[in-house]
Design a protein around this motif. Structure first.
Motif, PDB file in Angstrom:
ATOM      1  N   GLN A   1      -1.734  -0.241  12.203  1.00  0.00           N
ATOM      2  CA  GLN A   1      -0.918  -0.050  11.018  1.00  0.00           C
ATOM      3  C   GLN A   1      -0.973   1.405  10.565  1.00  0.00           C
ATOM      4  O   GLN A   1      -1.967   2.109  10.799  1.00  0.00           O
ATOM      5  N   THR A   2       0.077   1.825   9.907  1.00  0.00           N
ATOM      6  CA  THR A   2       0.164   3.229   9.491  1.00  0.00           C
ATOM      7  C   THR A   2       0.478   3.345   8.005  1.00  0.00           C
ATOM      8  O   THR A   2       0.956   2.409   7.372  1.00  0.00           O
ATOM      9  N   LEU A   3       0.201   4.526   7.485  1.00  0.00           N
ATOM     10  CA  LEU A   3       0.639   4.921   6.151  1.00  0.00           C
ATOM     11  C   LEU A   3       1.428   6.197   6.365  1.00  0.00           C
ATOM     12  O   LEU A   3       0.850   7.255   6.643  1.00  0.00           O
ATOM     13  N   GLY A   4       2.749   6.097   6.277  1.00  0.00           N
ATOM     14  CA  GLY A   4       3.579   7.216   6.701  1.00  0.00           C
ATOM     15  C   GLY A   4       3.460   7.359   8.207  1.00  0.00           C
ATOM     16  O   GLY A   4       3.676   6.410   8.963  1.00  0.00           O
ATOM     17  N   ASN A   5       3.081   8.542   8.654  1.00  0.00           N
ATOM     18  CA  ASN A   5       2.881   8.782  10.085  1.00  0.00           C
ATOM     19  C   ASN A   5       1.409   8.778  10.480  1.00  0.00           C
ATOM     20  O   ASN A   5       1.065   9.133  11.610  1.00  0.00           O
ATOM     21  N   MET A   6       0.539   8.353   9.551  1.00  0.00           N
ATOM     22  CA  MET A   6      -0.902   8.397   9.791  1.00  0.00           C
ATOM     23  C   MET A   6      -1.437   7.003  10.094  1.00  0.00           C
ATOM     24  O   MET A   6      -1.153   6.047   9.369  1.00  0.00           O
ATOM     25  N   LEU A   7      -2.202   6.884  11.164  1.00  0.00           N
ATOM     26  CA  LEU A   7      -2.873   5.632  11.453  1.00  0.00           C
ATOM     27  C   LEU A   7      -3.904   5.345  10.361  1.00  0.00           C
ATOM     28  O   LEU A   7      -4.698   6.218  10.018  1.00  0.00           O
ATOM     29  N   LEU A   8      -3.879   4.143   9.804  1.00  0.00           N
ATOM     30  CA  LEU A   8      -4.855   3.792   8.775  1.00  0.00           C
ATOM     31  C   LEU A   8      -6.263   3.723   9.363  1.00  0.00           C
ATOM     32  O   LEU A   8      -7.233   4.163   8.748  1.00  0.00           O
ATOM     33  N   PHE A   9      -6.372   3.166  10.558  1.00  0.00           N
ATOM     34  CA  PHE A   9      -7.662   3.091  11.240  1.00  0.00           C
ATOM     35  C   PHE A   9      -7.744   4.217  12.263  1.00  0.00           C
ATOM     36  O   PHE A   9      -6.905   4.324  13.156  1.00  0.00           O
ATOM     37  N   ASN A  10      -8.758   5.061  12.093  1.00  0.00           N
ATOM     38  CA  ASN A  10      -8.923   6.240  12.938  1.00  0.00           C
ATOM     39  C   ASN A  10      -9.895   5.932  14.079  1.00  0.00           C
ATOM     40  O   ASN A  10     -11.106   5.891  13.864  1.00  0.00           O
ATOM     41  N   PRO A  11      -9.373   5.736  15.295  1.00  0.00           N
ATOM     42  CA  PRO A  11     -10.252   5.368  16.408  1.00  0.00           C
ATOM     43  C   PRO A  11     -10.843   6.567  17.137  1.00  0.00           C
ATOM     44  O   PRO A  11     -11.483   6.404  18.169  1.00  0.00           O
ATOM     45  N   ARG A  12     -10.637   7.753  16.599  1.00  0.00           N
ATOM     46  CA  ARG A  12     -11.103   8.963  17.286  1.00  0.00           C
ATOM     47  C   ARG A  12     -12.421   9.477  16.738  1.00  0.00           C
ATOM     48  O   ARG A  12     -13.311   9.842  17.504  1.00  0.00           O
ATOM     49  N   THR A  13     -12.548   9.493  15.415  1.00  0.00           N
ATOM     50  CA  THR A  13     -13.749  10.106  14.832  1.00  0.00           C
ATOM     51  C   THR A  13     -14.410   9.279  13.736  1.00  0.00           C
ATOM     52  O   THR A  13     -15.489   9.639  13.281  1.00  0.00           O
ATOM     53  N   ASN A  14     -13.782   8.181  13.279  1.00  0.00           N
ATOM     54  CA  ASN A  14     -14.362   7.373  12.217  1.00  0.00           C
ATOM     55  C   ASN A  14     -15.232   6.278  12.827  1.00  0.00           C
ATOM     56  O   ASN A  14     -14.736   5.360  13.478  1.00  0.00           O
ATOM     57  N   ARG A  15     -16.532   6.365  12.596  1.00  0.00           N
ATOM     58  CA  ARG A  15     -17.485   5.454  13.235  1.00  0.00           C
ATOM     59  C   ARG A  15     -17.181   3.985  12.919  1.00  0.00           C
ATOM     60  O   ARG A  15     -17.196   3.138  13.814  1.00  0.00           O
ATOM     61  N   ASP A  16     -16.896   3.666  11.655  1.00  0.00           N
ATOM     62  CA  ASP A  16     -16.630   2.282  11.270  1.00  0.00           C
ATOM     63  C   ASP A  16     -15.327   1.769  11.878  1.00  0.00           C
ATOM     64  O   ASP A  16     -15.228   0.606  12.288  1.00  0.00           O
ATOM     65  N   ASP A  17     -14.311   2.629  11.921  1.00  0.00           N
ATOM     66  CA  ASP A  17     -13.032   2.218  12.512  1.00  0.00           C
ATOM     67  C   ASP A  17     -13.166   2.005  14.019  1.00  0.00           C
ATOM     68  O   ASP A  17     -12.536   1.101  14.588  1.00  0.00           O
ATOM     69  N   ILE A  18     -13.976   2.810  14.660  1.00  0.00           N
ATOM     70  CA  ILE A  18     -14.210   2.656  16.100  1.00  0.00           C
ATOM     71  C   ILE A  18     -14.847   1.302  16.380  1.00  0.00           C
ATOM     72  O   ILE A  18     -14.518   0.627  17.369  1.00  0.00           O
ATOM     73  N   LYS A  19     -15.739   0.863  15.504  1.00  0.00           N
ATOM     74  CA  LYS A  19     -16.366  -0.449  15.670  1.00  0.00           C
ATOM     75  C   LYS A  19     -15.321  -1.561  15.614  1.00  0.00           C
ATOM     76  O   LYS A  19     -15.426  -2.563  16.341  1.00  0.00           O
ATOM     77  N   ALA A  20     -14.321  -1.399  14.747  1.00  0.00           N
ATOM     78  CA  ALA A  20     -13.261  -2.400  14.647  1.00  0.00           C
ATOM     79  C   ALA A  20     -12.463  -2.454  15.945  1.00  0.00           C
ATOM     80  O   ALA A  20     -12.146  -3.545  16.447  1.00  0.00           O
TER      81      ALA A  20
ATOM     82  N   LEU B   1       0.837  -1.204   0.000  1.00  0.00           N
ATOM     83  CA  LEU B   1       0.000   0.000   0.000  1.00  0.00           C
ATOM     84  C   LEU B   1       0.869   1.250   0.000  1.00  0.00           C
ATOM     85  O   LEU B   1       0.596   2.212  -0.737  1.00  0.00           O
ATOM     86  N   GLN B   2       1.908   1.237   0.818  1.00  0.00           N
ATOM     87  CA  GLN B   2       2.822   2.383   0.901  1.00  0.00           C
ATOM     88  C   GLN B   2       3.452   2.667  -0.461  1.00  0.00           C
ATOM     89  O   GLN B   2       3.504   3.819  -0.906  1.00  0.00           O
TER      90      GLN B   2
END
Length: 365
Positions: free
Chosen positions: A179-198, A126-127
């Motif tokens: 997991q990250t892409l660069g310095n960014m978390l791929l899964f956003n546990p702060r504001t992304n509803r679907d990622d929070i479910k994961a 992906l990177q």
């Protein structure tokens, strides 16, 4: 005295031999005189546990005490990293060749470590694809961003399906979340509803299997904080139904699983008169309301009445997360609440505007 000293040494040796340990061993060739570090990926940071200067054959062997729950480690030479997870007293064998050890290695003795390798390779791919797109001079900035976003979303969906939701109790599911892409978390546990479910799915599994594990408690806290953030954002958004969506179908669809796990869409009931009921079964007045709805159903179901009931009872970990957006879209501020829907999937009224629900049902039927 000499006998006592010997006895004490024997007891100490026996205690040491009885300690449960795991082992990480193998060979990293083409790395003579390089220092191989064995590190713990702790919640507070990276801790160096051991190191060895590699010889001609690149052989190494590390060991550590068994932990109460799965723990994460890594082998590192310079910036080349192999991630591992240990969840018992297993022996994990790693064979690699420097300087491509991060992408070209073999691991055996642990399913978790093999799955983590798969995830690491997928992440590297992906990177590289993201880098290739960003270097494409024929694309505008917006096109580059849209392309990378599409790749990330497809990647996340694949990882959720095959690694996280398939086995949320596995260490590799936990690994995938960070997991990250660069310095960014791929899964956003702060504001992304679907990622929070994961995050919540893995947290629930860890709470069940390792209730005292610090990592499980941390996951739980991350998921809860994310849910709070989403609820705050929902509260700040408009609480009116989106007119454009209402014009398309006459109502906003709801898709929830029934008590048998089957997905039920509200819009699938087109052709029926539907009583959409938002309900909390734990409320004191719930039994009386259930009886009332049952009477209505028994009386009019043969003529085409259906009842679609949305339970808002709290869940130990998800805290109504799946229903919060529905409440916002339907402008439900108090429960119990109901809406009446005609055979054409059009909302014709709600509790505040319908004086006699049975009389209104009769009209629609």
């Amino acid at each position: 005295m000499k006998k006592y000293v010997i006895a004490a040494l024997v007891a100490l040796t026996m205690a040491s031999c009885g300690e449960k340990k795991f082992h990480v061993e193998g060979n990293i060739t083409n790395a003579k005189d390089s220092v191989l570090y064995f590190e713990n990926i702790a919640l507070t940071g990276i801790d160096v546990l051991d190191s060895v200067k590699l010889g001609d054959d690149g052989a190494f062997s590390f060991s550590g005490a068994q932990t109460e729950a799965p723990e994460f480690y890594r082998l590192r030479i310079s910036d080349q990293i192999i991630s591992l997870s240990i969840d018992s007293t297993e022996t994990v064998t790693v064979k690699a060749e420097y300087p491509q050890m991060a992408s070209k290695y073999e691991v055996s003795g642990s399913e978790n470590c093999q799955k983590i390798q798969e995830l690491a390779l997928l992440q590297m791919d992906l990177q590289q694809r993201a880098i290739n797109v960003s270097r494409n001079d024929t694309l505008s900035i917006d096109q580059v961003n849209d392309s990378i976003l599409a790749m990330v979303n497809a990647y996340k969906q694949d990882v959720k399906t095959r690694y996280i939701y398939a086995h949320p109790d596995k260490a590799y599911a936990y690994f995938a979340l960070f997991q990250t892409l660069g310095n960014m978390l791929l899964f956003n546990p702060r504001t992304n509803r679907d990622d929070i479910k994961a995050f919540a799915a893995v947290a629930t599994s860890w709470d069940h299997q390792w209730p005292t594990a610090e990592r499980g408690a941390n996951l739980h806290n991350i998921a809860i904080e994310g849910m709070k953030n989403v609820r705050i954002a929902d509260a700040e958004n408009s609480r009116t139904i989106d007119p454009s969506k209402v014009q398309e179908a006459g109502l906003i669809d709801i898709a929830l699983r029934d008590n048998k796990g089957q997905m039920r869409h509200l819009t699938d009931l087109k052709g029926k008169v539907v009583l959409l009921d938002f309900h909390i079964f734990s409320m004191d007045e719930s039994p009386a309301r259930i009886l009332l709805l049952r009477e209505l159903y028994n009386k009019y179901s043969a003529q085409g009445l259906e009842i679609y009931q949305v339970s808002l009872d709290g869940d130990e970990h998800f805290e109504n997360g799946i229903n919060s957006s529905i409440l916002t879209l339907y402008n439900v501020q108090n429960v119990p609440e109901f809406f009446l829907i005609d055979r054409g999937n059009n909302i014709i009224g709600r509790s505040q505007t319908i004086k006699d629900v049975e009389q209104e049902i009769q009209k629609l039927l």
